[in-house]
Design a protein around this motif. Structure first.
Motif, short mmCIF file in Angstrom:
data_model
loop_
_atom_site.label_atom_id
_atom_site.label_comp_id
_atom_site.label_asym_id
_atom_site.label_seq_id
_atom_site.Cartn_x
_atom_site.Cartn_y
_atom_site.Cartn_z
N ASP A 29 -18.06 31.84 12.12
CA ASP A 29 -19.52 31.72 12.09
C ASP A 29 -19.97 32.33 10.76
O ASP A 29 -20.24 33.52 10.66
CB ASP A 29 -20.11 32.47 13.28
CG ASP A 29 -21.60 32.24 13.45
OD1 ASP A 29 -22.24 31.70 12.51
OD2 ASP A 29 -22.14 32.62 14.50
N GLU A 30 -20.04 31.51 9.74
CA GLU A 30 -20.18 31.99 8.37
C GLU A 30 -21.46 32.79 8.15
O GLU A 30 -22.55 32.37 8.50
CB GLU A 30 -20.14 30.83 7.39
CG GLU A 30 -20.12 31.24 5.93
CD GLU A 30 -19.87 30.08 4.99
OE1 GLU A 30 -19.63 30.34 3.80
OE2 GLU A 30 -19.92 28.92 5.45
N SER A 31 -21.30 33.96 7.54
CA SER A 31 -22.43 34.80 7.20
C SER A 31 -22.93 34.46 5.80
O SER A 31 -22.12 34.21 4.89
CB SER A 31 -22.03 36.27 7.23
OG SER A 31 -23.09 37.09 6.75
N HIS A 52 -24.36 36.66 4.02
CA HIS A 52 -24.43 37.95 3.33
C HIS A 52 -23.03 38.38 2.88
O HIS A 52 -22.31 39.08 3.60
CB HIS A 52 -25.05 38.99 4.25
CG HIS A 52 -26.35 38.57 4.85
ND1 HIS A 52 -27.44 38.23 4.07
CD2 HIS A 52 -26.74 38.40 6.15
CE1 HIS A 52 -28.44 37.88 4.86
NE2 HIS A 52 -28.05 37.97 6.11
N THR A 53 -22.64 37.94 1.70
CA THR A 53 -21.32 38.28 1.16
C THR A 53 -21.45 38.67 -0.30
O THR A 53 -22.41 38.31 -0.98
CB THR A 53 -20.34 37.10 1.28
OG1 THR A 53 -20.83 36.00 0.51
CG2 THR A 53 -20.19 36.67 2.73
N VAL A 92 -23.25 39.68 16.03
CA VAL A 92 -23.21 38.82 14.84
C VAL A 92 -24.63 38.45 14.43
O VAL A 92 -25.01 38.55 13.26
CB VAL A 92 -22.39 37.54 15.11
CG1 VAL A 92 -22.59 36.52 14.00
CG2 VAL A 92 -20.90 37.88 15.25
N ARG A 93 -25.43 38.05 15.40
CA ARG A 93 -26.81 37.63 15.12
C ARG A 93 -27.67 38.80 14.69
O ARG A 93 -28.46 38.70 13.74
CB ARG A 93 -27.39 36.95 16.36
CG ARG A 93 -26.69 35.64 16.70
CD ARG A 93 -27.06 35.14 18.07
NE ARG A 93 -26.44 33.84 18.35
CZ ARG A 93 -26.36 33.31 19.57
NH1 ARG A 93 -26.85 33.97 20.62
NH2 ARG A 93 -25.78 32.14 19.74
N ARG A 96 -26.73 39.94 11.17
CA ARG A 96 -27.17 38.94 10.18
C ARG A 96 -28.66 39.07 9.89
O ARG A 96 -29.09 38.96 8.74
CB ARG A 96 -26.85 37.54 10.72
CG ARG A 96 -27.20 36.41 9.78
CD ARG A 96 -26.64 35.10 10.28
NE ARG A 96 -25.19 35.15 10.35
CZ ARG A 96 -24.44 34.23 10.94
NH1 ARG A 96 -25.00 33.21 11.56
NH2 ARG A 96 -23.13 34.33 10.93
N SER A 111 -23.26 42.35 7.20
CA SER A 111 -22.16 41.49 7.63
C SER A 111 -20.90 42.30 7.82
O SER A 111 -20.81 43.44 7.37
CB SER A 111 -21.92 40.36 6.61
OG SER A 111 -21.59 40.90 5.34
N THR A 135 -16.73 36.09 10.36
CA THR A 135 -17.96 35.65 9.69
C THR A 135 -17.85 35.67 8.17
O THR A 135 -18.68 35.09 7.48
CB THR A 135 -19.17 36.49 10.12
OG1 THR A 135 -19.02 37.83 9.66
CG2 THR A 135 -19.34 36.48 11.63
N VAL A 136 -16.85 36.37 7.63
CA VAL A 136 -16.66 36.47 6.17
C VAL A 136 -15.18 36.30 5.87
O VAL A 136 -14.34 36.94 6.52
CB VAL A 136 -17.16 37.83 5.63
CG1 VAL A 136 -16.88 37.95 4.13
CG2 VAL A 136 -18.65 38.01 5.91
N ALA A 166 -17.85 42.04 2.44
CA ALA A 166 -18.87 42.03 3.48
C ALA A 166 -19.67 43.32 3.38
O ALA A 166 -19.20 44.32 2.84
CB ALA A 166 -18.23 41.89 4.86
#
Length: 272
Positions: free
Chosen positions: A15-17, A19-20, A43-44, A47, A52, A66-67, A73
């Motif tokens: 579930d791609e973030s 914020h990286t 996760v939500r 975000r 992240s 997510t990263v 992250a």
């Protein structure tokens, strides 16, 4: 069994973030707790805060990534460990679904504002190693810990630069208390890996210096197939922690934490 392919766990929900940061070479694995409910809800929530982590691990062992592991992250914040500052740039962050601490005792157990009461068998009552009162901490279920066993083993196999598993409360003491006293940190620090664990016995093999004409490669494991971590200049002082064939596991900082491996032919003893 899980494996890393192209910096992601194969077969794990991604579930791609948004914020990286930039590319990293992971040296540490940092354990956190979410202070919340399910991994997905965390996760939500994270975000929405512009933060992240690489992985979220649920109480039943479910994993969400997510990263990618080669990107930074935003999980560590202001932090320092083993001479590294800003651990976002040097670590893989793992968020574990866990409510954390409960600071109010009831007739049935422990709770804190906004949460149900947790029964005595669901918590560990303890003081945090960094100080504070004796309170309760949610226990980590075995299914979650078994998932973490597999995760740490897979990350060590894929990234030989990873040398130590630490907590957010190690790298940001006084600011953070996660993953807290209920997290069995020694279970993961003692896992095998190319670079070894963070705690070593006292009978290391002594002090040596590097004897080469130009530079000596410090590698993530005992062989030329392992990644080069850095180049050591002639005269570099280090401690040899153990032997593995022709290779030597060494400590550069004097903190008894393994920093990598060098070939023993290019070392000369200088101390006891």
């Amino acid at each position: 069994m899980i494996e890393v392919k192209r910096h992601r766990f194969e077969g794990v929900q991604f579930d791609e973030s948004p914020h990286t940061g930039g590319k990293i070479t992971p040296r540490f694995i940092v354990m956190h707790y979410t202070a919340g409910g399910s991994a997905l809800s965390s996760v939500r929530a994270i975000r929405e805060r512009g933060l992240s982590a690489h992985l979220f691990v649920d109480r039943d062992g479910g994993i969400i990534q997510t990263v990618p592991f080669n990107l930074a992250a935003f999980h560590a914040g202001p932090s320092s460990w083993r001479g590294f500052d800003g651990l976002n740039q040097h670590s893989i962050g793992i968020e574990n679904a866990n409510f954390g601490f409960f600071d109010r005792r009831t007739s049935d157990g422990w709770t804190r504002t906004g949460l149900r009461t947790f029964a005595p068998h669901e918590v560990l009552v303890a003081r945090h190693k960094n100080g504070g009162p004796e309170i309760a901490w949610e226990l980590y279920p075995e299914a979650q810990l078994r998932a973490l066993d597999a995760i740490v083993a897979a990350l060590r196999a894929a990234y030989p630069t990873v040398q130590e598993v630490v907590g957010h409360d190690d790298i940001s003491p006084g600011r953070k208390v996660d993953p807290g006293p209920a997290f069995p940190m020694a279970r993961f620090q003692n896992q095998g890996g190319a670079a070894g664990s963070g705690t070593l016995r006292d009978d290391d093999l002594g002090e040596f210096e590097v004897v080469v004409r130009e530079t000596l490669n410090l590698r993530g494991g005992p062989g030329t197939g392992f990644a080069v971590l850095r180049a050591l200049t002639p005269g570099t002082r280090l401690r040899v922690l153990r032997e593995e064939g022709d290779w030597r596991q060494v400590d550069l900082q004097g903190d008894r934490v393994p920093d990598g491996f060098v070939h023993g032919a290019f070392l000369r003893r200088v101390g006891p």
